[in-house]
Design a protein around this motif. Structure first.
Motif, mmCIF file in Angstrom:
data_model
loop_
_atom_site.group_PDB
_atom_site.id
_atom_site.type_symbol
_atom_site.label_atom_id
_atom_site.label_comp_id
_atom_site.label_asym_id
_atom_site.label_seq_id
_atom_site.Cartn_x
_atom_site.Cartn_y
_atom_site.Cartn_z
ATOM 1 N N GLU A 117 -12.167 59.423 -34.275
ATOM 2 C CA GLU A 117 -11.028 58.548 -33.975
ATOM 3 C C GLU A 117 -10.082 58.506 -35.173
ATOM 4 O O GLU A 117 -10.499 58.271 -36.300
ATOM 5 C CB GLU A 117 -11.544 57.134 -33.635
ATOM 6 C CG GLU A 117 -10.488 56.033 -33.596
ATOM 7 C CD GLU A 117 -9.326 56.339 -32.645
ATOM 8 O OE1 GLU A 117 -9.583 56.689 -31.493
ATOM 9 O OE2 GLU A 117 -8.152 56.218 -33.087
ATOM 10 N N ARG A 166 -5.126 52.350 -26.734
ATOM 11 C CA ARG A 166 -4.032 51.552 -26.168
ATOM 12 C C ARG A 166 -4.531 50.269 -25.505
ATOM 13 O O ARG A 166 -3.733 49.527 -24.935
ATOM 14 C CB ARG A 166 -3.217 52.413 -25.199
ATOM 15 C CG ARG A 166 -2.326 53.411 -25.911
ATOM 16 C CD ARG A 166 -1.743 54.410 -24.935
ATOM 17 N NE ARG A 166 -2.667 55.492 -24.651
ATOM 18 C CZ ARG A 166 -2.552 56.344 -23.648
ATOM 19 N NH1 ARG A 166 -1.561 56.215 -22.795
ATOM 20 N NH2 ARG A 166 -3.432 57.329 -23.482
ATOM 21 N N PHE A 193 -4.083 43.932 -17.801
ATOM 22 C CA PHE A 193 -4.622 43.707 -16.457
ATOM 23 C C PHE A 193 -5.707 44.713 -16.108
ATOM 24 O O PHE A 193 -5.541 45.911 -16.351
ATOM 25 C CB PHE A 193 -3.516 43.832 -15.397
ATOM 26 C CG PHE A 193 -2.430 42.805 -15.557
ATOM 27 C CD1 PHE A 193 -2.670 41.482 -15.248
ATOM 28 C CD2 PHE A 193 -1.181 43.174 -16.028
ATOM 29 C CE1 PHE A 193 -1.667 40.534 -15.403
ATOM 30 C CE2 PHE A 193 -0.176 42.238 -16.194
ATOM 31 C CZ PHE A 193 -0.424 40.908 -15.884
HETATM 32 C C1 FAD Z 1 2.197 48.063 -23.525
HETATM 33 C C2 FAD Z 1 1.117 48.630 -22.643
HETATM 34 C C3 FAD Z 1 0.670 47.911 -21.550
HETATM 35 C C4 FAD Z 1 -0.340 48.420 -20.734
HETATM 36 N N1 FAD Z 1 -0.810 47.660 -19.701
HETATM 37 C C5 FAD Z 1 -1.897 48.077 -19.011
HETATM 38 C C6 FAD Z 1 -2.556 47.205 -18.108
HETATM 39 O O1 FAD Z 1 -2.165 46.040 -17.932
HETATM 40 N N2 FAD Z 1 -3.658 47.677 -17.452
HETATM 41 C C7 FAD Z 1 -4.149 48.937 -17.646
HETATM 42 O O2 FAD Z 1 -5.159 49.301 -17.043
HETATM 43 N N3 FAD Z 1 -3.541 49.775 -18.509
HETATM 44 C C8 FAD Z 1 -2.450 49.369 -19.208
HETATM 45 N N4 FAD Z 1 -1.889 50.181 -20.150
HETATM 46 C C9 FAD Z 1 -2.353 51.573 -20.256
HETATM 47 C C10 FAD Z 1 -3.726 51.692 -20.928
HETATM 48 O O3 FAD Z 1 -3.695 51.008 -22.156
HETATM 49 C C11 FAD Z 1 -4.034 53.156 -21.135
HETATM 50 O O4 FAD Z 1 -3.865 53.870 -19.922
HETATM 51 C C12 FAD Z 1 -5.483 53.392 -21.595
HETATM 52 O O5 FAD Z 1 -5.841 52.489 -22.610
HETATM 53 C C13 FAD Z 1 -5.606 54.823 -22.069
HETATM 54 O O6 FAD Z 1 -6.908 55.111 -22.504
HETATM 55 P P1 FAD Z 1 -7.219 56.564 -23.078
HETATM 56 O O7 FAD Z 1 -8.625 56.563 -23.559
HETATM 57 O O8 FAD Z 1 -6.806 57.590 -22.098
HETATM 58 O O9 FAD Z 1 -6.206 56.735 -24.311
HETATM 59 P P2 FAD Z 1 -6.109 55.873 -25.654
HETATM 60 O O10 FAD Z 1 -6.521 54.480 -25.409
HETATM 61 O O11 FAD Z 1 -4.777 56.104 -26.215
HETATM 62 O O12 FAD Z 1 -7.225 56.531 -26.579
HETATM 63 C C14 FAD Z 1 -6.980 57.747 -27.250
HETATM 64 C C15 FAD Z 1 -7.464 57.613 -28.674
HETATM 65 O O13 FAD Z 1 -7.188 58.837 -29.363
HETATM 66 C C16 FAD Z 1 -6.856 58.509 -30.689
HETATM 67 N N5 FAD Z 1 -6.124 59.635 -31.302
HETATM 68 C C17 FAD Z 1 -4.822 59.970 -31.193
HETATM 69 N N6 FAD Z 1 -4.556 61.077 -31.917
HETATM 70 C C18 FAD Z 1 -5.732 61.454 -32.486
HETATM 71 C C19 FAD Z 1 -6.119 62.531 -33.330
HETATM 72 N N7 FAD Z 1 -5.245 63.469 -33.748
HETATM 73 N N8 FAD Z 1 -7.411 62.608 -33.743
HETATM 74 C C20 FAD Z 1 -8.325 61.679 -33.339
HETATM 75 N N9 FAD Z 1 -8.016 60.637 -32.539
HETATM 76 C C21 FAD Z 1 -6.735 60.534 -32.106
HETATM 77 C C22 FAD Z 1 -6.004 57.265 -30.553
HETATM 78 O O14 FAD Z 1 -5.935 56.548 -31.759
HETATM 79 C C23 FAD Z 1 -6.748 56.511 -29.454
HETATM 80 O O15 FAD Z 1 -7.697 55.615 -29.993
HETATM 81 C C24 FAD Z 1 -0.905 49.691 -21.008
HETATM 82 C C25 FAD Z 1 -0.472 50.411 -22.105
HETATM 83 C C26 FAD Z 1 0.529 49.892 -22.924
HETATM 84 C C27 FAD Z 1 0.944 50.675 -24.132
#
Ligand code: FAD
Length: 425
Positions: free
Chosen positions: A46, A54, A71
């Protein structure tokens, strides 16, 4: 051999593990849990100094709020309902006790204009029911085309606060397939819940991955601490990070995956939290205000949610991109000015702090969540196609109808883990 990333680069030796998961957000955590349950050794790398990605509960202003996901969408089939239950964490339905007021340029909107707005919003759903997309996809802007610029702009403004993107950059086919259902909230913080779910996993923080090599017999992943080799790799970084080229693939990503990335963008839903102390200005906690005077001012405000000394402003699309680029002080001045016009000038003195998690400019997210461009609705499935039989891109962008959400990211992480489980350790 036990994996170690403690050595500086010039002393780094080839260390080995079975599976490397890149990113400790919802997708990465889900993949790592399933691999562990299947008896596979997975290390999560990470970039940030925290997990959750996010999904992030920010307590920097004192009272905590969810700066990212808030949510639990489509709760009927969202895995986080059960995960929260297992951890003893409450997930009630959403309740906004204080009502909703709409403003235009700082003044309460007239009943006639509010009526017009309601009519415009209904148009998207009505058109989705009747539009024929079998021959070609449309942007949502095209879907609304003959509504006239005024009504079309009003209808599109809702998308800025949900999808976080301008309507000409949203595929109607993709929008149409997004799952719907009940929304639940996590009063103790959705971000906190996701973080707690990381317990028991081998997660290495502060490890930004810069390169993934897949030209040898294994996968070699490089961070500032060294290079780690594995049989397989699950990549869960946001598509904004992949599109920015922050991770070099050697050899380059196959054309199909690259093409898929071209078909996806990142929305820019952005929250700006203000600490507001000493006065509630006669506003019932849990009230929402919407400034809907013009697209360049469009902003929703959640005032004193759960009786906290906070006002959470949010906006999306190009306006949010501009605010993110302008920086924290400019954002504070803009949001405070909008509030002063709606509530009165005394609010300026009551604002004592700001937290501005600008996801659009954040190097580890580069946007709020993925948006499929018109005509490119195959991109989500295509992005998830295995690379060299050993690299699997997962994350919310690959979640089909669950895209853009924490629940979707989790399902995508699990799907990638299932594919890896079929590869021999
Ligand atoms: C303002 C906002 C409101 C939202 N509201 C909602 C909601 O109400 N309900 C809902 O379900 N979803 C919501 N979302 C969307 C939701 O947060 C995301 O869809 C979800 O958290 C994505 O999960 P993920 O694991 O795909 O990506 P991420 O959570 O982005 O995880 C990816 C990880 O990779 C890491 N990373 C990045 N680059 C590198 C690298 N080079 N090397 C190593 N690690 C790296 C990042 O730091 C991160 O920890 C919202 C998002 C935002 C921004």
């Amino acid at each position: 051999m036990a994996a170690s990333l403690a050595l500086p680069m010039h002393h780094a030796q080839a260390t080995e593990t079975d599976v490397i998961v890149i990113g400790a957000g919802a997708a990465g955590l889900a993949a790592a849990h399933d691999l562990k349950a299947a008896g596979r050794k997975a290390i999560v790398l990470e970039a940030r100094s925290r997990i959750g990605g996010r999904a992030f509960t920010d307590a920097s202003l004192g009272p905590a709020y969810d700066a990212g996901a808030m949510f639990i969408h489509w709760a009927e089939r969202n895995p986080w309902v059960q995960i929260a239950r297992d951890l003893g964490i409450e997930t009630p339905g959403e309740s906004w006790g204080g009502g909703f007021r709409v403003f235009a340029d700082g003044r309460p909107m007239t009943d006639a204009d509010r009526q017009k707005r309601r009519g415009a919003f209904g148009q998207i759903d009505r058109r989705l029911e009747t539009v024929d997309l079998t021959r070609r996809d449309l942007s949502v802007k095209e879907l609304l085309g003959d509504l006239g610029p005024d009504m079309s702009q009003i209808a599109s403004s809702g998308l800025l606060l949900s999808i976080g993107e301008e309507s000409d950059r949203i595929s109607t086919r993709d929008y149409q397939r997004l799952w719907a259902g009940d929304d639940l909230v996590v009063p103790s913080g959705y971000g906190n819940l996701v973080s707690r779910h990381g317990a028991g996993l081998d997660i290495r923080l502060n490890q930004p991955v810069s390169e993934i090599r897949w030209d040898g017999l294994d996968v070699a992943v490089t961070t500032p601490s060294g290079t780690l080799h594995a049989n397989a790799c699950i990549v869960t970084v946001p598509v904004g990070v992949l599109k920015a080229g922050a991770i070099r693939f050697t050899p380059a990503l196959p054309a199909r995956n690259r093409n898929a990335l071209d078909g996806l963008g990142m929305g820019a839903l952005t929250k700006i939290a203000l600490r507001v102390e000493g006065d509630r200005f006669g506003i019932i906690p849990g009230t929402s205000f919407l400034e809907a005077g013009s697209p360049s001012r469009l902003m929703n405000f959640d005032l004193f949610p759960d009786d906290k000394d906070l006002v959470i402003a949010y906006c999306g699309g190009d306006h949010a991109r501009e605010l993110s680029a302008a920086g924290t002080e400019a954002a504070r001045a803009h949001v405070t000015e909008l509030l002063a016009q709606m509530i009165g000038p005394n609010i300026r003195k009551a604002v004592t702090g700001i937290s501005f998690p600008a996801w659009w400019t954040d190097p580890f997210s580069r946007g709020s969540y993925s948006v499929c461009l018109p005509g490119r609705e195959a991109a989500r499935e295509r992005l998830a196609e295995p690379i060299g039989g050993r690299i699997f891109i997962a994350g919310e962008a690959t979640a089909g109808g669950g895209a853009m959400t924490v629940g979707g990211a989790t399902l995508a992480g699990r799907a990638a883990a299932a594919k890896v489980a079929r590869i021999k350790a």
